[in-house]
Design an enzyme around this catalytic site. Structure first.
Site, mmCIF file in Angstrom:
data_model
loop_
_atom_site.group_PDB
_atom_site.id
_atom_site.type_symbol
_atom_site.label_atom_id
_atom_site.label_comp_id
_atom_site.label_asym_id
_atom_site.label_seq_id
_atom_site.Cartn_x
_atom_site.Cartn_y
_atom_site.Cartn_z
ATOM 1 N N LYS A 194 36.670 46.517 28.129
ATOM 2 C CA LYS A 194 35.309 46.025 28.406
ATOM 3 C C LYS A 194 34.981 46.279 29.864
ATOM 4 O O LYS A 194 35.683 45.840 30.766
ATOM 5 C CB LYS A 194 35.180 44.526 28.119
ATOM 6 C CG LYS A 194 33.716 44.080 28.228
ATOM 7 C CD LYS A 194 33.532 42.586 28.314
ATOM 8 C CE LYS A 194 33.536 42.067 29.725
ATOM 9 N NZ LYS A 194 32.434 42.572 30.584
ATOM 10 N N GLU A 268 45.056 40.724 37.910
ATOM 11 C CA GLU A 268 44.919 41.217 39.278
ATOM 12 C C GLU A 268 43.673 40.543 39.831
ATOM 13 O O GLU A 268 42.559 40.904 39.465
ATOM 14 C CB GLU A 268 44.810 42.751 39.266
ATOM 15 C CG GLU A 268 45.318 43.393 40.526
ATOM 16 C CD GLU A 268 44.291 43.354 41.626
ATOM 17 O OE1 GLU A 268 44.243 42.333 42.367
ATOM 18 O OE2 GLU A 268 43.533 44.317 41.748
ATOM 19 N N CYS A 303 39.646 43.765 46.819
ATOM 20 C CA CYS A 303 40.535 42.603 46.765
ATOM 21 C C CYS A 303 41.594 42.673 47.865
ATOM 22 O O CYS A 303 42.145 41.652 48.240
ATOM 23 C CB CYS A 303 41.162 42.464 45.392
ATOM 24 S SG CYS A 303 41.670 44.011 44.700
ATOM 25 N N GLU A 405 37.455 34.023 49.511
ATOM 26 C CA GLU A 405 37.183 35.455 49.357
ATOM 27 C C GLU A 405 35.670 35.692 49.364
ATOM 28 O O GLU A 405 34.946 35.169 48.521
ATOM 29 C CB GLU A 405 37.779 35.973 48.039
ATOM 30 C CG GLU A 405 37.669 37.488 47.938
ATOM 31 C CD GLU A 405 38.280 38.046 46.660
ATOM 32 O OE1 GLU A 405 38.023 37.497 45.581
ATOM 33 O OE2 GLU A 405 39.001 39.051 46.768
HETATM 34 P P1 NAI Z 1 34.332 38.067 37.213
HETATM 35 O O1 NAI Z 1 35.788 37.793 37.271
HETATM 36 O O2 NAI Z 1 33.467 37.007 36.683
HETATM 37 O O3 NAI Z 1 34.082 39.395 36.323
HETATM 38 C C1 NAI Z 1 35.049 40.402 36.126
HETATM 39 C C2 NAI Z 1 35.060 40.812 34.661
HETATM 40 O O4 NAI Z 1 35.400 39.699 33.841
HETATM 41 C C3 NAI Z 1 33.723 41.317 34.142
HETATM 42 O O5 NAI Z 1 33.957 42.376 33.242
HETATM 43 C C4 NAI Z 1 33.179 40.106 33.408
HETATM 44 O O6 NAI Z 1 32.249 40.418 32.391
HETATM 45 C C5 NAI Z 1 34.440 39.530 32.810
HETATM 46 N N1 NAI Z 1 34.371 38.110 32.455
HETATM 47 C C6 NAI Z 1 33.689 37.122 33.093
HETATM 48 N N2 NAI Z 1 33.911 35.943 32.479
HETATM 49 C C7 NAI Z 1 34.762 36.183 31.451
HETATM 50 C C8 NAI Z 1 35.365 35.358 30.466
HETATM 51 N N3 NAI Z 1 35.155 34.036 30.407
HETATM 52 N N4 NAI Z 1 36.194 35.921 29.555
HETATM 53 C C9 NAI Z 1 36.434 37.237 29.599
HETATM 54 N N5 NAI Z 1 35.881 38.069 30.507
HETATM 55 C C10 NAI Z 1 35.056 37.549 31.429
HETATM 56 O O7 NAI Z 1 33.888 38.504 38.670
HETATM 57 P P2 NAI Z 1 32.401 38.638 39.285
HETATM 58 O O8 NAI Z 1 31.554 37.535 38.746
HETATM 59 O O9 NAI Z 1 31.945 40.023 39.070
HETATM 60 O O10 NAI Z 1 32.667 38.435 40.837
HETATM 61 C C11 NAI Z 1 32.879 37.135 41.376
HETATM 62 C C12 NAI Z 1 33.900 37.174 42.498
HETATM 63 O O11 NAI Z 1 35.155 37.610 41.993
HETATM 64 C C13 NAI Z 1 33.606 38.157 43.633
HETATM 65 O O12 NAI Z 1 32.749 37.631 44.573
HETATM 66 C C14 NAI Z 1 34.985 38.407 44.187
HETATM 67 O O13 NAI Z 1 35.320 37.385 45.093
HETATM 68 C C15 NAI Z 1 35.883 38.335 42.975
HETATM 69 N N6 NAI Z 1 36.211 39.668 42.441
HETATM 70 C C16 NAI Z 1 37.481 40.165 42.633
HETATM 71 C C17 NAI Z 1 37.800 41.435 42.191
HETATM 72 C C18 NAI Z 1 39.148 42.020 42.401
HETATM 73 O O14 NAI Z 1 39.263 43.199 42.614
HETATM 74 N N7 NAI Z 1 40.214 41.272 42.285
HETATM 75 C C19 NAI Z 1 36.810 42.296 41.543
HETATM 76 C C20 NAI Z 1 35.518 41.673 41.363
HETATM 77 C C21 NAI Z 1 35.263 40.424 41.810
#
Ligand code: NAI
Ligand code: MG
Length: 503
Positions: A194, A268, A303, A405
């Site tokens: 996804k 991750e 990250c 973060e």
């Molecule tokens: P998020 O963790 O909400 O989204 C990442 C993925 O998870 C997307 O594909 C989203 O649709 C999916 N997702 C969200 N809720 C879910 C659930 N309950 N069950 C299954 N899948 C789900 O991250 P978001 O909202 O894009 O960003 C928020 C913060 O997260 C950022 O400000 C940053 O601090 C952090 N982040 C860290 C990343 C990394 O590389 N470790 C990458 C992106 C964001």
């Protein structure tokens, strides 16, 4: 009636917008791009202009189910294919993805706002290389023999887990796709991935390209938001393992839900990575390293971003001066333009979050926000989500800006004098993803690499994820490793113990 453009997948020279038209309202199931049964879509924006570039398909329960069923059917044959042959097919994917690297980079720039030259083109190459790396590892999926008795043969073999549910973020969508899909496939698993709602098209195009080589159902791709699509994939009974990159909050949610099903998970998550600069360094080299470590050309949306930079008090002032100079020389602008170094922030939500943190930092008595580079002047970018890079001074490590973060172009410079104290400060964080240390003093370097609490520590350099090097954090930064042979073996296979008794 306008006819649908016919797309030659191989060697196409379509513009990013024409590709979006081709991919609009589509998911990829059983080797085919199809419209979802849900008939629902959502808008995808170009963050540099905030124009809608197209409508992506929103997969609902029946679509997620169709994708998982397809992967489950394909499992039966794929897991029994010779491992070397699976690897060979993945290597062929690498070649074809490399041929399409420029096209994929442009599409990714259109939907993410990342600068084409400094970011997307680089990522599209690492993307293809990751498939090439894993493609060569088919014959490394080895077990052991155990000395048991002369009349018995005890051994282990590595077997695939089954259908992998992969959920990725938007910051490096192609790279994240490759870190999950390549090892999963080579190890004999099939995948439903996804994409992130902000950036669904480049990964869908890559999946389409790969599906000209892979048997149908081996790699399926769906799009949609967390609750509607991601959570349904997580809970699906036929998904045997989950692998996720994104926020800590969502990671915890996925961990809980996978606990209910008792399936393994790789997470991750985020970081607040420290960089420690000692007084003996070549300033010019270290400032360039800091610029790269902080991922300023990716608007800090990383990250591993070095968002806490501890600089020895004796070189603090010249370090700040040189850092500002270097940052001021970077050009923020149209991400598609080859002159541009820094692009736009992914979404209005992230943009607002970053600006809020900058305000919080500025409000702290004694702090100073050194805002660098210039916002683009081009009227066509006036609605774009641009943020000037900020170097904060005068904030202690305990401050909110240094502990949470931000995922934006904001870092704090903190002076230090005592090495043990600075190690304590560096480790004073919920996160433990990466750390960098700059010194030519061997004693300090050795002490630092042993004492820094992080999954990945680099001395006097800063590389991004490299195929071959295990990558992954401790503490709130996640569980498990990616990018290496061990990551494939540990996270995408299980060991079966077998005993032949010939007594
Ligand atoms: P998020 O963790 O909400 O989204 C990442 C993925 O998870 C997307 O594909 C989203 O649709 C999916 N997702 C969200 N809720 C879910 C659930 N309950 N069950 C299954 N899948 C789900 O991250 P978001 O909202 O894009 O960003 C928020 C913060 O997260 C950022 O400000 C940053 O601090 C952090 N982040 C860290 C990343 C990394 O590389 N470790 C990458 C992106 C964001
Ligand atoms: Mg979220």
């Amino acid at each position: 009636m306008p006819s649908t453009p016919s797309i030659s997948v191989i060697g196409s020279t379509l513009t990013p917008l024409a590709l979006v038209k081709h991919l609009e309202n589509k998911i990829l199931i059983d080797g085919k791009l199809i419209a979802p049964k849900s008939k629902q879509t959502f808008s995808v924006h170009n963050p540099a202009t905030m124009e809608v570039i197209g409508q992506a398909a929103e997969a609902h329960e029946e679509d997620v189910d169709a994708a998982v069923e397809s992967a489950h059917r394909a499992q039966k044959k794929w897991r029994h294919m010779d491992a070397a042959k699976r690897g060979h097919l993945v290597s062929q994917c690498a070649d074809l993805l490399e041929e399409h690297a420029d096209e994929l980079a442009r599409l990714m720039t259109l939907e993410t706002g990342k600068a084409l030259r400094t970011e997307s083109q680089v990522e599209a190459k690492i993307f293809a290389n990751t498939f090439r790396f894993y493609g060569g590892l088919g014959l490394e999926i080895k077990g052991e023999t155990i000395p048991f008795s002369d009349s018995m043969l005890a051994l282990t073999i590595r077997e695939p887990l089954g259908v992998i549910g992969a959920i990725i973020a938007w910051n490096v969508p192609l790279l994240l796709m490759s870190l999950k899909v390549a090892p999963a496939l080579v190890a004999g698993n099939t995948v439903v991935i996804k994409s992130a709602e902000e950036a669904p098209f480049a990964v869908l195009r890559a999946a389409e390209i790969m599906n000209t080589i892979l048997p149908p159902g081996v790699l399926n791709m769906i799009s949609g938001d967390g609750p509607t699509t991601g959570a349904v994939l997580v809970r699906h009974p036929k998904v045997a393992k989950l692998t996720f990159t994104g926020s800590v909050e969502t990671g915890k949610e996925i961990y809980k839900n996978s606990g209910d099903k008792l399936v393994p998970v790789t997470l991750e998550l985020g970081g607040k990575s420290p960089m420690i600069v000692c007084e003996d360094v070549d300033l010019e080299q270290v400032v360039s390293g800091a610029l790269a470590s902080m991922r300023f050309t990716r608007q800090g949306q990383s990250c591993t971003a070095a968002s806490r930079i501890f600089v020895h008090e004796k070189i603090f002032d010249p370090f700040l001066v040189q850092f500002k100079e270097k940052l001021n020389a970077l050009k923020m602008g149209d991400p598609m333009d080859a002159e541009t170094d820094i692009g736009a922030i992914i979404s209005p939500g992230q943009h607002e979050k970053i600006l809020k943190y900058i305000e919080i930092g500025k409000a702290e008595p004694g702090s100073e926000a050194h805002e660098c580079s210039e916002l683009p002047q081009d009227p066509k970018l006036s609605k774009g989500l641009f943020v000037r890079p900020v170097l904060f001074t005068g904030l202690p490590n305990s401050h909110q800006v240094c502990q949470e973060e931000i995922f934006g172009p904001v870092t704090a410079l903190i002076p230090w004098t005592d090495f043990d104290e600075v190690l304590d400060q560096a480790n004073d964080s919920d996160y433990g993803l990466a750390a960098t240390l700059w010194t030519n003093n061997l004693q300090l370097a050795l002490k630092g690499v042993h004492q820094l609490e992080a999954g990945f520590v680099q001395v006097n350099q800063n590389v991004v994820v490299q195929p071959g090097l295990s990558y992954g954090g401790i503490k709130s930064s996640g569980i498990g490793k990616e990018a290496s042979l061990e990551a494939m073996l540990e996270h995408f296979t299980h060991k079966k113990t077998i005993i032949f008794n010939m007594k």
